[in-house]
Scaffold this active site. Structure first.
Site, mmCIF file in Angstrom:
data_model
loop_
_atom_site.group_PDB
_atom_site.id
_atom_site.type_symbol
_atom_site.label_atom_id
_atom_site.label_comp_id
_atom_site.label_asym_id
_atom_site.label_seq_id
_atom_site.Cartn_x
_atom_site.Cartn_y
_atom_site.Cartn_z
ATOM 1 N N SER A 157 -16.235 -26.918 -54.556
ATOM 2 C CA SER A 157 -15.646 -28.053 -54.886
ATOM 3 C C SER A 157 -14.160 -27.919 -55.469
ATOM 4 C CB SER A 157 -16.203 -28.641 -56.236
ATOM 5 O OG SER A 157 -15.895 -29.976 -56.487
ATOM 6 N N ASP A 251 -21.558 -37.137 -49.678
ATOM 7 C CA ASP A 251 -20.560 -36.507 -50.414
ATOM 8 C C ASP A 251 -19.155 -37.288 -50.024
ATOM 9 O OD1 ASP A 251 -18.524 -35.246 -51.822
ATOM 10 O OD2 ASP A 251 -19.418 -33.363 -51.626
ATOM 11 N N HIS A 281 -22.999 -33.878 -53.751
ATOM 12 C CA HIS A 281 -22.000 -32.820 -54.291
ATOM 13 C C HIS A 281 -22.590 -32.323 -55.307
ATOM 14 C CE1 HIS A 281 -17.891 -31.653 -54.747
ATOM 15 N NE2 HIS A 281 -18.126 -31.407 -56.057
#
Length: 315
Positions: A157, A251, A281
């Site tokens: 991320s 996502d 995610h």
């Protein structure tokens, strides 16, 4: 960006029962309205959620907290590693630290046999960009000098964003980087790829969340054409290390990974995009309870190990 298409995505069909059970467990400890809390409260809720899902460290993994030229890092090793993984954690640039991803880093160490250096970079909003970027680059330079081993850059991320930015900045300077493995990274300066509208209202991360996390990095507007915070806005994708990007299909960030791999491949480099269907995610935390997440985590550790050996099993 908006949620024009996102509302019509049939997540009940796209996402399996195991993953829905995970999503419900996350929302019990990290509710959707957590973004309305102040930053310190968000951090406490996030850290508590991470503890709920922590799987502990595998046997045989040793750790030591060190100072990497002013940046706190945690080392993980088992046996006598000859490769180093630099790991930058996710958390929207505002959450997380050495504890939040401790089990992930320990498992990567156990699965690959490599040393892992987890970077406790400074967080926003107390420290705006480029503090996070500088801390990750400093940790890389420290590890190169300290161990002298070839390096694989890894992060999830926000952390995927940071190590990719470091890979761009290190071109022509660092001879040690063998590759990078990016896990559902945010890479674009603007959320205008199709996945941002298709999955604007995705479970676990919405397009509005991405906007919030990107905006909080700056005191003013987002700077244009600056790959130190948005690697996809670089004008040159040549000479980047072999790159594997693993994305979650459900996502908004999915297409960041696709476009990044396309840009590297177009420039003549090696890039593999692995898109995990039915995953959302943040699924790293689901690897203990969701078969799809477990399988993906295995692909992640295999990628790290392969790049560390100079192998490219993706053609």
């Amino acid at each position: 960006m908006g949620s024009l298409n996102g509302e019509h995505m049939d997540y009940s069909r796209l996402i399996d029962a195991e993953t829905w059970a995970f999503i419900r467990r996350v929302s019990e400890s990290y509710p959707d309205d957590a973004v309305t809390l102040d930053i310190e409260e968000q951090r406490q809720v996030y850290d508590a959620m991470c503890r709920v899902f922590s799987q502990g460290r595998p046997e045989g993994v040793k750790t030591e907290d060190r100072d990497a030229n002013g940046v706190p890092v945690r080392l993980y090793w088992a046996g006598r590693p000859t490769r180093t993984v630099i790991y930058a954690h996710g958390g929207g640039f505002i959450l997380g630290g050495l504890e939040s991803h401790d089990d992930v880093c320990a498992e990567i160490c156990a699965q690959t046999g490599y040393r892992v250096v987890a970077v406790d970079y400074r967080l926003c909003p107390e420290h705006r960009h480029p503090a996070q970027f500088h801390d990750c680059r400093t940790a890389l330079e420290w590890a190169e000098a300290e161990f002298g081993d070839p390096v694989v850059l890894t992060g999830d991320s926000a952390g995927g964003n940071l190590v990719a930015a470091v890979a761009h900045a290190a071109r022509g300077r660092s001879k040690s980087i063998l590759g990078q493995v990016l896990i559902y990274p945010v890479l674009a300066a603007r959320g205008d790829a199709p996945s941002y509208s298709e999955h604007a209202e995705a479970p676990m991360l919405t397009a509005a969340d991405v906007d919030f996390y990107q905006d909080i990095r700056f005191d003013g507007p987002r700077p244009a054409g600056d790959p130190t915070w948005a690697p996809l806005s670089d004008s040159d994708f040549e000479d980047l290390p072999p790159t594997v990007v693993i994305t979650a299909d459900c996502d908004p960030l999915r297409d960041d990974g696709r476009m990044y791999c396309e840009a590297i491949a177009t420039a003549g480099g090696r890039a593999a995009w692995i898109n995990e269907e039915g995953l959302i995610h943040g699924y790293l935390r689901a690897r203990g309870s969701v078969t799809r997440a477990q399988d993906s985590f295995e692909r992640i550790t295999v990628a790290i190990e392969a790049l560390g050996q100079g192998l490219w099993p993706y053609d």
